[in-house]
Design an enzyme around this catalytic site. Structure first.
Site, PDB file in Angstrom:
ATOM      1  N   LYS A 168      -2.709   6.553   1.198  1.00 61.14           N
ATOM      2  CA  LYS A 168      -2.562   6.962   2.595  1.00 61.14           C
ATOM      3  C   LYS A 168      -1.554   8.117   2.612  1.00 61.14           C
ATOM      4  O   LYS A 168      -0.359   7.923   2.865  1.00 61.14           O
ATOM      5  CB  LYS A 168      -2.098   5.774   3.444  1.00 61.14           C
ATOM      6  CG  LYS A 168      -2.347   5.962   4.914  1.00 61.14           C
ATOM      7  CD  LYS A 168      -2.312   4.643   5.660  1.00 61.14           C
ATOM      8  CE  LYS A 168      -2.350   4.824   7.147  1.00 61.14           C
ATOM      9  NZ  LYS A 168      -3.640   5.259   7.668  1.00 61.14           N
ATOM     10  N   ARG A 220       0.828  -1.210   0.000  1.00 64.31           N
ATOM     11  CA  ARG A 220       0.000   0.000   0.000  1.00 64.31           C
ATOM     12  C   ARG A 220       0.857   1.253   0.000  1.00 64.31           C
ATOM     13  O   ARG A 220       0.518   2.244  -0.651  1.00 64.31           O
ATOM     14  CB  ARG A 220      -0.976  -0.010   1.174  1.00 64.31           C
ATOM     15  CG  ARG A 220      -2.050   1.066   1.035  1.00 64.31           C
ATOM     16  CD  ARG A 220      -3.128   0.946   2.065  1.00 64.31           C
ATOM     17  NE  ARG A 220      -2.604   1.094   3.399  1.00 64.31           N
ATOM     18  CZ  ARG A 220      -3.316   0.837   4.508  1.00 64.31           C
ATOM     19  NH1 ARG A 220      -4.565   0.435   4.413  1.00 64.31           N
ATOM     20  NH2 ARG A 220      -2.778   1.001   5.696  1.00 64.31           N
ATOM     21  N   GLU A 237     -16.539   5.995   4.337  1.00 67.68           N
ATOM     22  CA  GLU A 237     -15.871   5.386   5.492  1.00 67.68           C
ATOM     23  C   GLU A 237     -16.066   6.222   6.751  1.00 67.68           C
ATOM     24  O   GLU A 237     -16.735   7.245   6.722  1.00 67.68           O
ATOM     25  CB  GLU A 237     -14.402   5.082   5.197  1.00 67.68           C
ATOM     26  CG  GLU A 237     -13.552   6.237   4.761  1.00 67.68           C
ATOM     27  CD  GLU A 237     -12.127   5.783   4.395  1.00 67.68           C
ATOM     28  OE1 GLU A 237     -11.642   4.767   4.912  1.00 67.68           O
ATOM     29  OE2 GLU A 237     -11.488   6.490   3.590  1.00 67.68           O
TER      30      GLU A 237
END
Ligand code: PLP
Ligand code: COI
Length: 339
Positions: free
Chosen positions: A183, A80, A219
């Site tokens: 992220k 990620r 989310e």
């Protein structure tokens, strides 16, 4: 050090002994370096300071029932971070270097890994930043990769307890075709005002809807959402949420528990049909949701009348924790033991 109260740790920063660094220059990554300093010496025109070339990760190490230290899904966090780097044109740290650095920093700070049974863990925070000077909006040519660790307790107050969330339609966290799947620091800066507002109103975090139509669930603050009904684990499919490694793991565990798993658009009104709901993430683990208040529509979706977590949330929580703590067999190869 002797004064750390492991059982009452908050999710905060505590200085540990060492951090690891690695520099990218002239098109290649150098060797891992160990540092005792908590500070960086940065050029004032570094791209991380002006144009947000910053990505990070979050993973945890646990002291197991057998005394061994276990790291959860190290390879997934490496992947990620590489994806986040690609997303904002930064040099990608190779997975092998990432893994080597994580193992080294945990080993060197071994005395900060909370004891088995304390409920706490060692949070591992890798970050990667553009460091070379640039005034035009362009990617840097030099990068720094850093990992620090810090012992942490629960992210939301009270640990495995239900907490309330709130829908605030006037704020978006990420655009549908923007950077929400990475992220990167910018997404978190974009969430601060809404997060503070939710907090001031007495909620754990903002419950985000899709930014384009405000029709579907995205989310919950810094965690993914899942809902449970008819023996089915249902979680949003969206182009603006972070692909949570905890959520990915819970989908596997839900299937193992004999549940169906659906990853799809979830209309906000469907909240009324869920028997249980939870927020999941590395920091949040599973934070069962007590209720979601939709202040604009004057509606409240309640999942727990008396504040106790639902049975399925609890089963999933116990299962993921058991794997992380070495109480249950690691049959999916999610654990790396720190030798
Ligand atoms: N969504 C956001 C925005 C997050 O910051 C996090 C935390 O990492 C998550 C979801 C959960 O992801 P993970 O389970 O990989 O920690
Ligand atoms: C995590 O769950 O690892 C997070 O990054 C959440 C938050 C501290 C940003």
């Amino acid at each position: 050090m002797n004064t750390i109260d492991w059982k009452n740790l908050a999710f905060g920063y505590i200085k540990t002994d060492y951090n690891i660094r690695c520099s990218y220059k002239d098109g290649k990554w150098g060797d891992l370096e160990v540092s005792e300093s908590e500070y960086l010496n940065l050029h004032m025109a570094a791209t991380c300071l002006h144009y947000g070339q910053e990505a990070f990760e979050g993973l945890k190490a646990f002291r197991g029932v057998d005394g061994k230290i276990r790291i959860f899904r190290l390879d997934e966090n490496a992947k990620r971070l590489a994806s986040s780097c690609k997303g904002i044109m930064m040099a990608e740290i190779p997975a092998q270097k990432f893994q080597e650095a994580v193992l080294k920093v945990v080993k060197m700070n071994e005395r900060f890994v909370p004891p088995y049974g304390s409920g706490a863990s060692l949070y591992i925070r890798p970050l990667l930043i553009g460091t070379s000077a640039q005034v035009g909006v362009k990617p840097a040519s030099e990068y720094e990769f850093i990992i620090f660790v810090t012992p942490v307790g629960p992210y939301f107050k009270g640990g495995f307890n239900t907490t309330p969330f709130v829908i605030l339609r006037e704020y978006d966290r990420a655009a549908p075709l923007g950077t929400g799947t990475y992220k990167i620091g910018g997404n978190y800066a974009a969430s601060l005002v809404a997060g503070q507002r939710a907090y001031d109103l007495g909620y754990s975090a903002v419950f985000y809807l899709d930014a384009k139509e405000k029709k579907y669930i995205d989310e919950c603050g810094a965690a993914n959402f899942f809902g449970i009904k008819n023996n089915t684990y249902i979680t949003p499919k969206s182009t603006s949420i972070l692909p949570s490694i905890t959520n990915k793991s819970l989908m596997v565990l839900a299937e193992e528990l004999g549940m169906k798993v659906e990853r799809r658009h979830i209309p906000v009104e469907e909240l009324a049909t869920f028997e249980e709901a939870g927020a999941c993430g590395t920091a949040a683990v599973i934070s069962p949701i007590q209720r979601i208040d939709d202040l604009d529509e004057n509606k409240s979706y309640v999942f727990s009348k008396d504040g106790t977590p639902g049975a399925i949330c609890e089963k999933l929580y116990n299962k993921i924790r058991a794997i992380q703590l070495g109480e249950e067999e690691d049959k999916y190869g999610w654990i790396t033991i720190v030798e």
